[in-house]
Design a protein around this motif. Sequence first.
Motif, PDB file in Angstrom:
ATOM      1  N   UNK A 398       0.959  -1.259   0.006  1.00  0.00           N
ATOM      2  CA  UNK A 398      -0.024  -0.114   0.143  1.00  0.00           C
ATOM      3  C   UNK A 398       0.789   1.242  -0.149  1.00  0.00           C
ATOM      4  N   UNK A 399       2.041   1.109   0.615  1.00  0.00           N
ATOM      5  CA  UNK A 399       2.667   2.424   0.776  1.00  0.00           C
ATOM      6  C   UNK A 399       3.782   2.685  -0.351  1.00  0.00           C
ATOM      7  N   UNK A 400       4.023   1.377  -1.048  1.00  0.00           N
ATOM      8  CA  UNK A 400       4.714   1.513  -2.331  1.00  0.00           C
ATOM      9  C   UNK A 400       3.656   2.342  -3.637  1.00  0.00           C
ATOM     10  N   UNK A 401       2.451   2.145  -3.347  1.00  0.00           N
ATOM     11  CA  UNK A 401       1.579   2.701  -4.370  1.00  0.00           C
ATOM     12  C   UNK A 401       0.974   4.113  -3.900  1.00  0.00           C
ATOM     13  N   UNK A 402       1.648   4.479  -2.771  1.00  0.00           N
ATOM     14  CA  UNK A 402       0.886   5.790  -2.329  1.00  0.00           C
ATOM     15  C   UNK A 402       1.818   7.155  -2.872  1.00  0.00           C
ATOM     16  N   UNK A 403       1.370   8.130  -3.096  1.00  0.00           N
ATOM     17  CA  UNK A 403       2.298   9.243  -3.547  1.00  0.00           C
ATOM     18  C   UNK A 403       3.267   9.719  -2.310  1.00  0.00           C
ATOM     19  N   UNK A 404       4.248  10.058  -2.809  1.00  0.00           N
ATOM     20  CA  UNK A 404       5.113  10.570  -1.817  1.00  0.00           C
ATOM     21  C   UNK A 404       4.649  12.105  -1.440  1.00  0.00           C
ATOM     22  N   UNK A 405       5.401  12.532  -0.133  1.00  0.00           N
ATOM     23  CA  UNK A 405       5.029  14.156   0.090  1.00  0.00           C
ATOM     24  C   UNK A 405       5.673  14.927  -1.043  1.00  0.00           C
ATOM     25  N   UNK A 406       5.227  15.994  -1.374  1.00  0.00           N
ATOM     26  CA  UNK A 406       5.672  16.741  -2.769  1.00  0.00           C
ATOM     27  C   UNK A 406       7.115  17.326  -1.935  1.00  0.00           C
ATOM     28  N   UNK A 407       8.082  17.166  -3.093  1.00  0.00           N
ATOM     29  CA  UNK A 407       9.460  17.445  -2.534  1.00  0.00           C
ATOM     30  C   UNK A 407       9.704  19.029  -2.167  1.00  0.00           C
ATOM     31  N   UNK A 408       8.789  19.899  -2.809  1.00  0.00           N
ATOM     32  CA  UNK A 408       9.029  21.302  -2.585  1.00  0.00           C
ATOM     33  C   UNK A 408       8.526  21.518  -1.071  1.00  0.00           C
ATOM     34  N   UNK A 409       7.801  20.758  -0.486  1.00  0.00           N
ATOM     35  CA  UNK A 409       7.264  20.851   0.919  1.00  0.00           C
ATOM     36  C   UNK A 409       8.526  20.762   2.020  1.00  0.00           C
ATOM     37  N   UNK A 410       9.896  20.417   1.484  1.00  0.00           N
ATOM     38  CA  UNK A 410      10.726  20.388   2.226  1.00  0.00           C
ATOM     39  C   UNK A 410      11.170  21.648   2.917  1.00  0.00           C
ATOM     40  N   UNK A 411      10.519  22.687   2.186  1.00  0.00           N
ATOM     41  CA  UNK A 411      11.070  24.132   2.514  1.00  0.00           C
ATOM     42  C   UNK A 411      10.012  24.842   3.572  1.00  0.00           C
ATOM     43  N   UNK A 412       8.998  24.118   3.954  1.00  0.00           N
ATOM     44  CA  UNK A 412       7.743  24.673   4.692  1.00  0.00           C
ATOM     45  C   UNK A 412       8.207  24.181   5.981  1.00  0.00           C
ATOM     46  N   UNK A 413       7.392  25.071   7.104  1.00  0.00           N
ATOM     47  CA  UNK A 413       7.050  24.780   8.431  1.00  0.00           C
ATOM     48  C   UNK A 413       8.427  25.376   9.257  1.00  0.00           C
ATOM     49  N   UNK A 414       9.393  26.406   8.479  1.00  0.00           N
ATOM     50  CA  UNK A 414      10.375  26.806   9.494  1.00  0.00           C
ATOM     51  C   UNK A 414       9.962  28.330   9.284  1.00  0.00           C
ATOM     52  N   UNK A 415       9.837  28.926   8.111  1.00  0.00           N
ATOM     53  CA  UNK A 415       9.744  30.341   8.389  1.00  0.00           C
ATOM     54  C   UNK A 415       8.224  30.745   7.733  1.00  0.00           C
ATOM     55  N   UNK A 416       7.539  31.765   8.244  1.00  0.00           N
ATOM     56  CA  UNK A 416       6.330  32.096   8.023  1.00  0.00           C
ATOM     57  C   UNK A 416       6.265  32.512   6.551  1.00  0.00           C
ATOM     58  N   UNK A 417       7.341  33.372   6.201  1.00  0.00           N
ATOM     59  CA  UNK A 417       7.528  33.676   4.935  1.00  0.00           C
ATOM     60  C   UNK A 417       8.896  33.568   4.353  1.00  0.00           C
ATOM     61  N   UNK A 418       8.831  32.676   3.325  1.00  0.00           N
ATOM     62  CA  UNK A 418      10.241  31.984   2.896  1.00  0.00           C
ATOM     63  C   UNK A 418      11.321  33.023   2.228  1.00  0.00           C
ATOM     64  N   UNK A 419      12.382  33.082   2.993  1.00  0.00           N
ATOM     65  CA  UNK A 419      13.572  33.930   2.616  1.00  0.00           C
ATOM     66  C   UNK A 419      13.796  33.991   1.187  1.00  0.00           C
ATOM     67  N   UNK A 424      14.839  30.791  -3.896  1.00  0.00           N
ATOM     68  CA  UNK A 424      15.538  30.601  -4.947  1.00  0.00           C
ATOM     69  C   UNK A 424      15.863  29.016  -5.015  1.00  0.00           C
ATOM     70  N   UNK A 425      16.363  28.518  -3.932  1.00  0.00           N
ATOM     71  CA  UNK A 425      16.607  27.221  -3.788  1.00  0.00           C
ATOM     72  C   UNK A 425      15.448  26.300  -4.181  1.00  0.00           C
ATOM     73  N   UNK A 426      14.419  26.537  -3.746  1.00  0.00           N
ATOM     74  CA  UNK A 426      13.098  26.100  -3.857  1.00  0.00           C
ATOM     75  C   UNK A 426      12.717  25.971  -5.402  1.00  0.00           C
ATOM     76  N   UNK A 427      12.878  26.985  -6.170  1.00  0.00           N
ATOM     77  CA  UNK A 427      12.295  27.189  -7.421  1.00  0.00           C
ATOM     78  C   UNK A 427      13.289  26.333  -8.458  1.00  0.00           C
ATOM     79  N   UNK A 428      14.710  26.037  -8.001  1.00  0.00           N
ATOM     80  CA  UNK A 428      15.797  25.520  -8.646  1.00  0.00           C
ATOM     81  C   UNK A 428      15.341  24.054  -8.426  1.00  0.00           C
ATOM     82  N   UNK A 429      15.124  23.559  -7.174  1.00  0.00           N
ATOM     83  CA  UNK A 429      14.478  22.190  -7.050  1.00  0.00           C
ATOM     84  C   UNK A 429      13.449  21.652  -7.788  1.00  0.00           C
TER      85      UNK A 429
END
Length: 449
Positions: A398-419, A424-429
């Motif tokens: 079941x886990x193998x068939x599930x979608x992964x967490x979107x990779x760009x969410x790696x930048x979430x939950x640290x800053x209220x507004x992304x520096x 820039x790093x997020x866009x490059x990713x």
Amino acid sequence: FFFGFDSQCPSLMMWFPRPWPRACRHVRGAFRGVSTEEGLHSRVVADVGAKAWNLHFAPGHVFTEDLDFRLGTEGGATPLFRILDLEGNVVNPNYMPDLTADQCRNLMENMVRSHMMDVTLFDAQRQGRLSFHMTQFGEEGVITAAAAALDATDVVYAQYREAGLLMWRGYPIKAMLAQCLGTHEDQGKGRQMPIHYGSPQLHFQTVSSPLATQLPQAAGAGYALKLEGQDRVVCCFFGEGAASEGDCHAGMNFAATLGGQTLFLCRNNGFAISTPAAEQYKGDGIYARGLGYGMRCIRVDGNDLLACYVAVAKARALILEHRAPVLLEAMTYRGGHHSTSDDSTRYRSKGEMDFWLQNLSPMRRFGKFCELNGYWTQGDSERVRQETRSEVVAALEDAEAQAKWPADTLFDDVYHELPPHLQQQKNELVQHLQSYASEYPSLGPGTAH
């Protein structure tokens, strides 16, 4: 200055610049009512020892005439508390816990389930379906015993082999596989290594990869429970290898000095990856360190589930009674490789591992006890193994068939507004993943937005 002065306090004062230290006032007060020089000497040292050194001498034992350098192991190592012998017979009935047949079956089932989950996931990693795994082989007894002896609301700071405790508290195997594969159902949002579980609902702090970081955290959490007046404890698991880290000293010293409600539970399995205990430390193991910090300590046969259960339950009661930490050293054996990245046959023989697992396994010993009392059969073990394997395989598929967490969410939950630099790093990713999507088949569609 305690060893050559006469009975007049002023002769002492000449050694101190004015104003005289507060400790000297304690010394001066100690002279009152003492007539002999011998009694004066003992009284002064004992008085200042308590006030300045935090040393509390027994009456008549302030001084010794013996020039005695001690190792602390002259009488041999501290023995192991046990209840069952290797064949599951009760040899310590005075401490036999009052467990029902159903409770014993639940304990046995949890060990078999956690063991079989490890077998299945270890094989899955070798097939390339998981990137990493660590097993509990040989240590299922102390982990399951602690899970049963603790209250469900007690906070757990795990190391990385305590999945059996989570299973005892009802954490689904499906959720474990979601974490191991980083699917969109993973509470950790796919940001941790496999088997780094965490559950706020079950009071299980997220596993941390750096060794021993959980010890000072557990010390602080236990102190917070004390300040809040809560009748709960923190249980902190660690191995004897982690005890070589500086964080172990800091955590234990803070807990002992401040009086935190923390149970430090050391799974001494004999190996810190490839380093055997004989090359890690001298002295009477981790047990002796707890004594040095001023904690109540006990050493337990970590392969005797009943002994571990009784010891953890008693340790928890002592913590709440005295509002002070306890150290429990469970002597066990790591029956598997350190992790799937390790080949332990390079530093110990397969025959040694097989001997331990066949003769000293906690599942074998407690299983014998349950069979002798009519609580469990070999058929029960086989049934649980088959059921668990089917459940784990289904959860893996079941886990193998599930979608992964979107990779760009790696930048979430640290800053209220992304520096800007992170934006820039997020866009490059995102651009990279879109340009080379075929190189990342495991991510699947929708991994970046």
